[in-house]
Scaffold this motif. Structure first.
Motif, PDB file in Angstrom:
ATOM      1  N   TYR A 100      -9.689  -8.094  45.400  1.00  0.00           N
ATOM      2  CA  TYR A 100     -10.304  -8.144  44.075  1.00  0.00           C
ATOM      3  C   TYR A 100     -11.019  -9.478  43.881  1.00  0.00           C
ATOM      4  O   TYR A 100     -10.652 -10.486  44.482  1.00  0.00           O
ATOM      5  N   ASP A 101     -12.037  -9.465  43.025  1.00  0.00           N
ATOM      6  CA  ASP A 101     -12.666 -10.703  42.583  1.00  0.00           C
ATOM      7  C   ASP A 101     -12.070 -11.082  41.232  1.00  0.00           C
ATOM      8  O   ASP A 101     -11.690 -10.199  40.442  1.00  0.00           O
ATOM      9  N   THR A 102     -11.995 -12.358  40.947  1.00  0.00           N
ATOM     10  CA  THR A 102     -11.377 -12.798  39.697  1.00  0.00           C
ATOM     11  C   THR A 102     -12.235 -13.835  38.986  1.00  0.00           C
ATOM     12  O   THR A 102     -12.991 -14.572  39.608  1.00  0.00           O
ATOM     13  N   VAL A 103     -12.081 -13.846  37.658  1.00  0.00           N
ATOM     14  CA  VAL A 103     -12.654 -14.888  36.816  1.00  0.00           C
ATOM     15  C   VAL A 103     -11.518 -15.407  35.952  1.00  0.00           C
ATOM     16  O   VAL A 103     -10.793 -14.616  35.335  1.00  0.00           O
ATOM     17  N   GLY A 104     -11.328 -16.728  35.913  1.00  0.00           N
ATOM     18  CA  GLY A 104     -10.238 -17.306  35.152  1.00  0.00           C
ATOM     19  C   GLY A 104     -10.677 -17.802  33.782  1.00  0.00           C
ATOM     20  O   GLY A 104     -11.824 -18.209  33.585  1.00  0.00           O
ATOM     21  N   ALA A 105      -9.749 -17.742  32.823  1.00  0.00           N
ATOM     22  CA  ALA A 105      -9.977 -18.284  31.480  1.00  0.00           C
ATOM     23  C   ALA A 105      -8.680 -18.928  31.023  1.00  0.00           C
ATOM     24  O   ALA A 105      -7.605 -18.328  31.143  1.00  0.00           O
ATOM     25  N   SER A 106      -8.770 -20.152  30.483  1.00  0.00           N
ATOM     26  CA  SER A 106      -7.570 -20.889  30.113  1.00  0.00           C
ATOM     27  C   SER A 106      -7.164 -20.687  28.657  1.00  0.00           C
ATOM     28  O   SER A 106      -6.166 -21.243  28.208  1.00  0.00           O
ATOM     29  N   SER A 107      -7.933 -19.893  27.916  1.00  0.00           N
ATOM     30  CA  SER A 107      -7.611 -19.616  26.516  1.00  0.00           C
ATOM     31  C   SER A 107      -8.257 -18.297  26.101  1.00  0.00           C
ATOM     32  O   SER A 107      -9.133 -17.769  26.801  1.00  0.00           O
ATOM     33  N   ALA A 108      -7.841 -17.787  24.942  1.00  0.00           N
ATOM     34  CA  ALA A 108      -8.428 -16.550  24.436  1.00  0.00           C
ATOM     35  C   ALA A 108      -9.916 -16.747  24.127  1.00  0.00           C
ATOM     36  O   ALA A 108     -10.740 -15.872  24.420  1.00  0.00           O
ATOM     37  N   ALA A 109     -10.259 -17.895  23.549  1.00  0.00           N
ATOM     38  CA  ALA A 109     -11.664 -18.167  23.231  1.00  0.00           C
ATOM     39  C   ALA A 109     -12.501 -18.216  24.503  1.00  0.00           C
ATOM     40  O   ALA A 109     -13.629 -17.700  24.552  1.00  0.00           O
ATOM     41  N   ASP A 110     -11.943 -18.817  25.537  1.00  0.00           N
ATOM     42  CA  ASP A 110     -12.623 -18.886  26.829  1.00  0.00           C
ATOM     43  C   ASP A 110     -12.821 -17.480  27.399  1.00  0.00           C
ATOM     44  O   ASP A 110     -13.873 -17.151  27.951  1.00  0.00           O
ATOM     45  N   ALA A 111     -11.806 -16.633  27.257  1.00  0.00           N
ATOM     46  CA  ALA A 111     -11.890 -15.258  27.751  1.00  0.00           C
ATOM     47  C   ALA A 111     -12.993 -14.483  27.037  1.00  0.00           C
ATOM     48  O   ALA A 111     -13.775 -13.753  27.665  1.00  0.00           O
ATOM     49  N   LEU A 112     -13.063 -14.616  25.718  1.00  0.00           N
ATOM     50  CA  LEU A 112     -14.099 -13.920  24.946  1.00  0.00           C
ATOM     51  C   LEU A 112     -15.491 -14.382  25.364  1.00  0.00           C
ATOM     52  O   LEU A 112     -16.436 -13.587  25.401  1.00  0.00           O
ATOM     53  N   GLN A 113     -15.612 -15.672  25.682  1.00  0.00           N
ATOM     54  CA  GLN A 113     -16.894 -16.201  26.147  1.00  0.00           C
ATOM     55  C   GLN A 113     -17.275 -15.581  27.485  1.00  0.00           C
ATOM     56  O   GLN A 113     -18.430 -15.215  27.715  1.00  0.00           O
ATOM     57  N   ARG A 114     -16.300 -15.451  28.399  1.00  0.00           N
ATOM     58  CA  ARG A 114     -16.559 -14.854  29.713  1.00  0.00           C
ATOM     59  C   ARG A 114     -17.014 -13.402  29.561  1.00  0.00           C
ATOM     60  O   ARG A 114     -17.921 -12.937  30.259  1.00  0.00           O
ATOM     61  N   ILE A 115     -16.374 -12.684  28.651  1.00  0.00           N
ATOM     62  CA  ILE A 115     -16.734 -11.280  28.430  1.00  0.00           C
ATOM     63  C   ILE A 115     -18.132 -11.186  27.844  1.00  0.00           C
ATOM     64  O   ILE A 115     -18.946 -10.337  28.250  1.00  0.00           O
ATOM     65  N   ALA A 116     -18.433 -12.052  26.867  1.00  0.00           N
ATOM     66  CA  ALA A 116     -19.767 -12.043  26.247  1.00  0.00           C
ATOM     67  C   ALA A 116     -20.847 -12.339  27.282  1.00  0.00           C
ATOM     68  O   ALA A 116     -21.932 -11.735  27.249  1.00  0.00           O
ATOM     69  N   GLU A 117     -20.571 -13.247  28.203  1.00  0.00           N
ATOM     70  CA  GLU A 117     -21.546 -13.575  29.250  1.00  0.00           C
ATOM     71  C   GLU A 117     -21.824 -12.359  30.126  1.00  0.00           C
ATOM     72  O   GLU A 117     -22.974 -12.101  30.500  1.00  0.00           O
ATOM     73  N   ARG A 118     -20.786 -11.600  30.437  1.00  0.00           N
ATOM     74  CA  ARG A 118     -20.963 -10.398  31.259  1.00  0.00           C
ATOM     75  C   ARG A 118     -21.722  -9.318  30.503  1.00  0.00           C
ATOM     76  O   ARG A 118     -22.572  -8.625  31.068  1.00  0.00           O
ATOM     77  N   GLU A 119     -21.403  -9.167  29.232  1.00  0.00           N
ATOM     78  CA  GLU A 119     -22.094  -8.156  28.432  1.00  0.00           C
ATOM     79  C   GLU A 119     -23.567  -8.501  28.259  1.00  0.00           C
ATOM     80  O   GLU A 119     -24.410  -7.613  28.107  1.00  0.00           O
ATOM     81  N   GLY A 120     -23.887  -9.803  28.289  1.00  0.00           N
ATOM     82  CA  GLY A 120     -25.279 -10.233  28.161  1.00  0.00           C
ATOM     83  C   GLY A 120     -26.045 -10.196  29.462  1.00  0.00           C
ATOM     84  O   GLY A 120     -27.231 -10.524  29.495  1.00  0.00           O
ATOM     85  N   ALA A 121     -25.369  -9.805  30.544  1.00  0.00           N
ATOM     86  CA  ALA A 121     -26.018  -9.714  31.859  1.00  0.00           C
ATOM     87  C   ALA A 121     -25.693  -8.359  32.474  1.00  0.00           C
ATOM     88  O   ALA A 121     -24.774  -8.251  33.308  1.00  0.00           O
ATOM     89  N   PRO A 122     -26.393  -7.297  32.057  1.00  0.00           N
ATOM     90  CA  PRO A 122     -26.071  -5.928  32.494  1.00  0.00           C
ATOM     91  C   PRO A 122     -26.104  -5.748  34.008  1.00  0.00           C
ATOM     92  O   PRO A 122     -25.471  -4.842  34.538  1.00  0.00           O
ATOM     93  N   GLN A 123     -26.848  -6.603  34.703  1.00  0.00           N
ATOM     94  CA  GLN A 123     -26.926  -6.477  36.163  1.00  0.00           C
ATOM     95  C   GLN A 123     -25.647  -6.950  36.845  1.00  0.00           C
ATOM     96  O   GLN A 123     -25.417  -6.642  38.015  1.00  0.00           O
ATOM     97  N   GLU A 124     -24.814  -7.684  36.109  1.00  0.00           N
ATOM     98  CA  GLU A 124     -23.553  -8.163  36.658  1.00  0.00           C
ATOM     99  C   GLU A 124     -22.443  -7.142  36.398  1.00  0.00           C
ATOM    100  O   GLU A 124     -22.438  -6.466  35.372  1.00  0.00           O
ATOM    101  N   PRO A 125     -21.486  -7.019  37.345  1.00  0.00           N
ATOM    102  CA  PRO A 125     -20.382  -6.068  37.130  1.00  0.00           C
ATOM    103  C   PRO A 125     -19.511  -6.490  35.962  1.00  0.00           C
ATOM    104  O   PRO A 125     -19.268  -7.690  35.746  1.00  0.00           O
ATOM    105  N   GLY A 126     -19.036  -5.522  35.195  1.00  0.00           N
ATOM    106  CA  GLY A 126     -18.137  -5.817  34.094  1.00  0.00           C
ATOM    107  C   GLY A 126     -16.705  -5.953  34.591  1.00  0.00           C
ATOM    108  O   GLY A 126     -16.404  -5.728  35.767  1.00  0.00           O
ATOM    109  N   PHE A 127     -15.806  -6.343  33.694  1.00  0.00           N
ATOM    110  CA  PHE A 127     -14.410  -6.521  34.067  1.00  0.00           C
ATOM    111  C   PHE A 127     -13.705  -5.169  34.126  1.00  0.00           C
ATOM    112  O   PHE A 127     -13.727  -4.395  33.165  1.00  0.00           O
ATOM    113  N   ALA A 128     -13.065  -4.897  35.257  1.00  0.00           N
ATOM    114  CA  ALA A 128     -12.305  -3.656  35.408  1.00  0.00           C
ATOM    115  C   ALA A 128     -10.981  -3.732  34.659  1.00  0.00           C
ATOM    116  O   ALA A 128     -10.433  -2.713  34.246  1.00  0.00           O
ATOM    117  N   LEU A 129     -10.462  -4.956  34.463  1.00  0.00           N
ATOM    118  CA  LEU A 129      -9.171  -5.145  33.807  1.00  0.00           C
ATOM    119  C   LEU A 129      -9.018  -6.616  33.446  1.00  0.00           C
ATOM    120  O   LEU A 129      -9.546  -7.486  34.139  1.00  0.00           O
TER     121      LEU A 129
END
Length: 217
Positions: free
Chosen positions: A33-62
Motif C-alpha cells: 500500500y501507499d500511505t500519506v501521514g497526517a499528525s492531526s485532524a486538521a492536517d488530515a482534512l487538508q490532505r483530503i482537500a488536496e486530493r479532491e482538488g487534484a482529480p488526476q491523483e488517486p483518492g484515499f481508499a481508507l
C-alpha cells in the motif's frame, strides 16, 4: 513480488504519535500500500482537500484514525469524513472495551485496531476493514446505478419488481441479476427488461385464458 505503483491503494494515516505513524506506514508499504501521514485532524482534512482538488491523483481508499488526538479528536474527524467526504475510515485506540467499540461502530467505522500495534494484528484488521469499505463503496455504486436505471426506464422498474416478487429478493439483488444477464447477452438492460415484462404479460394473459376455459367445462 512488488505491486505496480499504478495499482497500489492509497491509505491516509492520522496520529499525533510520529513514531507510531512511521511504523504503521512501513508495515503497510511492505504489504503493498501507499500511505500519506497526517499528525492531526486538521492536517488530515487538508490532505483530503488536496486530493479532491487534484482529480488526476488517486483518492484515499481508507483512513486510519487515532481516536485520541489534541484538538479535534478522531471521533470528531470521523463525523466530518462521514458527512462531507467519501473516505471510509477505521479507528486506532489505546482502549479495548465494548463502549469504545460501540462508539466506533456508531460513527460508521469499518474497523478497529487496538494499541499497541504490531504487524501480525494490524494487517488482518486493516485488510478486513478495507474489504468492508470496498463492499460499502460497491453497494453505493450499485444503488446509484439502480436509481438511474429506474428513473430512465419504466420497463426496468417493472422488471425489477417482477424479479423481486417471483424470487422473493431485495431490489438491489434483482437489479444486479437483470444487469448481469443483459451484459452476458450483450444487450441493453432496458431491452431485457422489456422482454421480461412482455413475457410476464403473456403468461398472465394465458393464465386468464386457461382459467376461463376451465370454468367453461
Amino acid at each position: 513480488m512488488s505491486v505496480p505503483a499504478s495499482s497500489r491503494r492509497l491509505i491516509l494515516l492520522v496520529d499525533d504519535d510520529t513514531l507510531l505513524l512511521d511504523y504503521i506506514a512501513t508495515v503497510l508499504r511492505h504489504a503493498g500500500y501507499d500511505t500519506v501521514g497526517a499528525s492531526s485532524a486538521a492536517d488530515a482534512l487538508q490532505r483530503i482537500a488536496e486530493r479532491e482538488g487534484a482529480p488526476q491523483e488517486p483518492g484515499f481508499a481508507l483512513a486510519l484514525l487515532d481516536i485520541t488526538m489534541p484538538g479535534m479528536s478522531g471521533l470528531d474527524l470521523a463525523r466530518r469524513l462521514k458527512d462531507h467526504t467519501e473516505v471510509p475510515f477505521m479507528f486506532l485506540s489505546s482502549v479495548d472495551d465494548a463502549e469504545t467499540a460501540r462508539q466506533a461502530a456508531s460513527h460508521g467505522a469499518v474497523g478497529f485496531v487496538v494499541k499497541p500495534v504490531d504487524a501480525s494484528r494490524l494487517l488482518p484488521a486493516f485488510e478486513a476493514g478495507l474489504a468492508r469499505a470496498d463492499e460499502i463503496r460497491q453497494l453505493r455504486s450499485t444503488e446509484a446505478n439502480l436509481n438511474a436505471a429506474l428513473a430512465a426506464g419504466r420497463e426496468t422498474s417493472l422488471a425489477v419488481g417482477l424479479l423481486m416478487a417471483r424470487y422473493r429478493t431485495d431490489r438491489i439483488t434483482a437489479f444486479e441479476v437483470l444487469r448481469d444477464h443483459a451484459r452476458a447477452s450483450r444487450r441493453k438492460i432496458n431491452e431485457v427488461a422489456e422482454q421480461l415484462v412482455a413475457a410476464e404479460e403473456l403468461l398472465n394473459s394465458l393464465h386468464g385464458a386457461f382459467t376461463a376455459r376451465l370454468r367453461g367445462k
